[in-house]
Structure formats: structure tokens, C-alpha cells
Design an enzyme around this catalytic site. Structure first.
Site, PDB file in Angstrom:
ATOM      1  N   LYS A  34       0.833  -1.212   0.000  1.00 53.46           N
ATOM      2  CA  LYS A  34       0.000   0.000   0.000  1.00 53.46           C
ATOM      3  C   LYS A  34       0.864   1.257   0.000  1.00 53.46           C
ATOM      4  O   LYS A  34       2.063   1.188   0.298  1.00 53.46           O
ATOM      5  CB  LYS A  34      -0.940  -0.028   1.215  1.00 53.46           C
ATOM      6  CG  LYS A  34      -0.209  -0.096   2.537  1.00 53.46           C
ATOM      7  CD  LYS A  34      -1.143  -0.524   3.666  1.00 53.46           C
ATOM      8  CE  LYS A  34      -0.371  -0.585   4.975  1.00 53.46           C
ATOM      9  NZ  LYS A  34      -1.172  -1.118   6.073  1.00 53.46           N
ATOM     10  N   TYR A 254      14.052  30.575   7.950  1.00 54.77           N
ATOM     11  CA  TYR A 254      12.759  31.171   8.312  1.00 54.77           C
ATOM     12  C   TYR A 254      12.605  31.246   9.824  1.00 54.77           C
ATOM     13  O   TYR A 254      12.883  30.273  10.534  1.00 54.77           O
ATOM     14  CB  TYR A 254      11.611  30.328   7.744  1.00 54.77           C
ATOM     15  CG  TYR A 254      11.437  30.462   6.251  1.00 54.77           C
ATOM     16  CD1 TYR A 254      11.103  31.683   5.670  1.00 54.77           C
ATOM     17  CD2 TYR A 254      11.615  29.365   5.427  1.00 54.77           C
ATOM     18  CE1 TYR A 254      10.937  31.799   4.306  1.00 54.77           C
ATOM     19  CE2 TYR A 254      11.446  29.466   4.053  1.00 54.77           C
ATOM     20  CZ  TYR A 254      11.113  30.687   3.500  1.00 54.77           C
ATOM     21  OH  TYR A 254      10.954  30.787   2.155  1.00 54.77           O
TER      22      TYR A 254
HETATM   23  C1  LIG Z   1      -0.200  -2.025   6.668  1.00 56.18           C
HETATM   24  C2  LIG Z   1      -0.709  -3.319   7.147  1.00 56.18           C
HETATM   25  C3  LIG Z   1       0.174  -4.394   7.342  1.00 56.18           C
HETATM   26  C4  LIG Z   1       1.669  -4.264   7.231  1.00 56.18           C
HETATM   27  O1  LIG Z   1       2.148  -3.653   8.403  1.00 56.18           O
HETATM   28  P1  LIG Z   1       3.715  -3.475   8.671  1.00 56.18           P
HETATM   29  O2  LIG Z   1       3.772  -2.957  10.041  1.00 56.18           O
HETATM   30  O3  LIG Z   1       4.194  -2.477   7.667  1.00 56.18           O
HETATM   31  O4  LIG Z   1       4.333  -4.799   8.482  1.00 56.18           O
HETATM   32  C5  LIG Z   1      -0.370  -5.615   7.693  1.00 56.18           C
HETATM   33  N1  LIG Z   1      -1.706  -5.761   7.858  1.00 56.18           N
HETATM   34  C6  LIG Z   1      -2.579  -4.744   7.703  1.00 56.18           C
HETATM   35  C7  LIG Z   1      -4.022  -4.963   7.921  1.00 56.18           C
HETATM   36  C8  LIG Z   1      -2.107  -3.491   7.353  1.00 56.18           C
HETATM   37  O5  LIG Z   1      -2.960  -2.476   7.226  1.00 56.18           O
END
Ligand SMILES: *Cc1c(COP(=O)(O)O)cnc(C)c1O
Length: 358
Positions: A34, A254
Site C-alpha cells: 500500500k 525562516y
Molecule cells: C499495513 C498493514 C500491514 C503491514 O504492516 P507493517 O507494520 O508495515 O508490516 C499488515 N496488515 C494490515 C491490515 C495493514 O494495514
């Protein structure tokens, strides 16, 4: 000349995936891609995960982008589908869906589909984000089993809220609750994210869901990827574009947030929050130039950061490369300096950064 580059080490990616399999030798791997593969580039990363058994994404669009990129492995939608009209898309593209609530189940029951869809029933064992209540499990499971639009096997899943903390008792409670519910059905089980894989071997079910650790980064509190034998996949670099002296007492950047205590030399480097570097990185957050650590000073700007390289700056010149994070400078450490988590820094790398895969 490129200024800001995200160098992606594909050999490290493959190495980390192999490492996942060594941590969880009896589990299949659902590689989590993702948010643009955690900022590493969705399709290219997927193409270099040939040994994964499936992919997982959060959105239907991400899954479609994988198919458009020519990827053919099963893809799991971690939040399921969002509207009944998504269902034909799922079917046509061989997407598997999470079922986490009644509306999704009803949509499946009422749809007219030419073939059944593969499902993962998500049970909320304590995260209290997505998932059905444990008390709803039997009813949901039976309805899915009876549903014509659902494939015979109904996979079962839950998600941990505190697996990054080995001191927390929460993970044991979640595992126990899950196993009690699902002991009888003989379905495929999936519990562990990266923290589960690394810290909780008892959580490795038929499938594991690694995200962050595949990119070589640790999800555990006070650990870095190297502590687990992982190799960072992303190295974020930029260049020195100016060098100048500054007198004692002068403010820099800044809001003049930093004042020099003595005469010193500043390197101006070409990276900022417009590239995804965190604006809230504190004074002294390290960067590496010519193998040595220096601290950033003043505010992070959109396109630039000032670095105090001191009086003895060892021949640093315009055009020199600066490592912002990578194998020599853990992104976990930079995240801590910016009061955030490495996930956020990786996801936030913006499209104007040039991606270089090797
Ligand atoms: C993002 C996600 C993962 C992966 O998590 P990590 O901590 O990056 O390994 C696994 N399961 C679900 C449901 C997620 O949303």
C-alpha cells in the site's frame, strides 16, 4: 544533474523478503504494497517480489495499478471493497477482499456475479479499527460459507495493535482470542504484520503480512532494521548547493529559529519538505556528508536545509552528495528526530524526487 534521489536497492528488497521467510518458515507471504509500496514505487517493487505468494494493498486503485503493471499474483484488499459496484471489478481482476462489516457481507449476498470471490473475514480482537466483533464471528462465518458469491474457503484474519512493544500483554490477548474463535474451522489464518513476524513467532499463521520489514526498516520500539539483520532498501540523497560562513549570533532560515553561537560554516543542501523530508526534524538531526555526520540547523524549508559543518569541514564542496537516510543513517533515527515513525517518512517521499532502481 539530479538533486534529490531515492536510490532503491532491489537486492536488499529480495534479501529482506528471504529474511521474512526465514522468520516465518511455515507461512505464505502476503507482501504489503500500500501507499506506493511505502514510498518505494508500487509496480517496480512488486515486480521484484517474485517470491511473495500474494500482494496486499489498501485501495482498489492500488490493486488496479498492479494489474495494469502486468502483475498477476493474487491481490488482497486490506480494507475490502467500498461499494457494491466494486464487486465485478474484484472478480474480473482476481482481487481477494477483506470482509469487515455487515454492509460488505450484504453486498456480497445480494450481488449477481458470474463466479465467486475469495474472501478474508477480519475479526477485531482488540485493535478496534476494522473488523467484526468476536461475538459476530459465527454468524458472519456461516453466512459467508452459505453465500454463492463467496469461494468455498473463507480465510480468517486479525490485526495487532501493540505488537511493536514486546512488553505489552495486548498481543497475547489478541492471539488467544483469535485462536479460540477460529480453532475449529480449519481455514487459513493470518495475524502477523512485520512486528508480529519479528517479535511474536506464535503469531505466524498460514500467512504473514509483512510491510515495513520488507523495506529493511524495523517496526519495533527502539530498534533499527539492521538489528534484525534487515537491509534498508531506500537511500535518500541530495547535493550540497552552497557553502557559506556565518558570524556568531546570526539567525539562520525562516523565523531565525537557530542562531549560531560562534563563527561557523553552513552547507546549504537541496532537499526539503517538498521532497518529503520532515519539516519538524529537530535541530541537530543528522545528515551524512563525506562519511561524517553533521546536524541540520534552522527550519527545514520546502526545497532546502542548512547544515552546520563547522570550521573543520574536511573539504566539503558544492556538488557533494548528502545522505538524508539510508544504510549509513537509519530512517528510524530520523523519524525519532522528527517525532514520527519511519512509515510516515517513507510514504511521504514526493514525486519530484527521482527514483533510481539498481
Ligand atoms: C499495513 C498493514 C500491514 C503491514 O504492516 P507493517 O507494520 O508495515 O508490516 C499488515 N496488515 C494490515 C491490515 C495493514 O494495514
Amino acid at each position: 544533474m539530479r538533486l534529490v534521489a531515492a536510490e532503491i536497492d532491489l537486492a536488499a528488497l529480495a534479501y529482506n523478503l528471504a529474511k521474512v521467510k526465514r522468520f516465518a518458515p511455515h507461512s505464505k507471504v502476503m507482501a504489503v504494497l500500500k501507499a506506493n509500496a511505502y514510498g518505494h514505487g508500487l509496480v517496480t517493487i512488486a515486480k521484484h517480489l517474485a517470491d511473495a505468494d500474494a500482494f496486499a494493498v489498501a485501495r482498489v486503485d492500488e490493486a488496479l495499478a498492479l494489474r495494469a503493471g502486468g502483475l498477476t499474483k493474487p491481490i488482497v484488499l486490506l480494507e475490502g471493497f467500498f461499494h457494491p459496484s466494486d464487486l465485478p471489478i474484484l472478480l474480473a481482476n482476481n482481487f481477494q477482499t477483506i470482509i469487515h462489516d455487515e454492509s460488505q457481507l450484504q453486498a456480497l449476498e445480494q450481488a449477481e456475479l458470474e463466479a465467486p470471490i475469495a474472501t478474508w473475514l477480519k475479526i477485531d480482537t482488540g485493535m478496534h479499527r476494522l473488523g467484526i466483533e468476536p461475538s459476530q464471528f459465527t454468524a458472519f462465518y456461516q453466512r459467508l460459507k452459505a453465500c454463492q458469491n463467496v469461494k468455498e474457503q473463507v480465510n480468517l484474519m486479525t490485526h495487532f495493535s501493540c505488537a511493536d512493544d514486546l512488553e505489552s500483554t495486548k498481543t497475547e490477548l489478541q492471539m488467544t482470542l483469535f485462536r479460540q474463535l477460529v480453532a475449529e474451522q480449519g481455514e487459513s489464518l493470518c495475524l502477523a504484520n512485520s512486528a508480529g513476524i519479528l517479535g511474536w513467532p506464535q503469531s505466524h499463521g498460514d500467512w504473514v503480512r509483512p510491510g515495513l520489514m520488507m523495506y529493511g526498516v524495523s517496526p519495533m520500539l527502539d530498534k533499527i532494521g539492521q538489528d534484525h539483520g534487515l537491509k534498508p532498501v531506500m537511500r535518500l540523497t541530495t547535493k550540497v548547493i552552497a557553502i557559506r560562513s556565518i558570524a556568531a549570533g546570526e539567525g539562520v532560515g525562516y523565523g531565525a529559529r537557530w542562531q549560531s553561537k560562534s563563527t561557523t560554516t553552513l552547507a546549504i543542501i537541496a532537499v526539503g519538505y517538498g521532497d518529503g523530508y520532515p519539516r519538524h526534524a529537530k535541530q541537530g538531526t543528522p545528515v551524512i556528508i563525506k562519511g561524517k555526520r553533521y546536524g541540520i540547523v534552522g527550519s527545514v524549508s520546502m526545497d532546502m536545509i542548512t547544515v552546520d559543518i563547522g570550521d573543520n569541514h574536511q573539504g566539503i564542496t558544492i556538488g557533494d552528495e548528502v545522505e538524508m537516510w539510508g544504510p549509513n543513517l537509519p530512517v528510524e533515527e530520523i523519524a525519532q528526530c522528527a517525532s514520527t515513525i519511519p512509515y510516515e517518512l517513507l510514504c511521504n517521499v514526493t514525486p519530484r524526487v527521482s527514483y533510481e532502481y539498481s
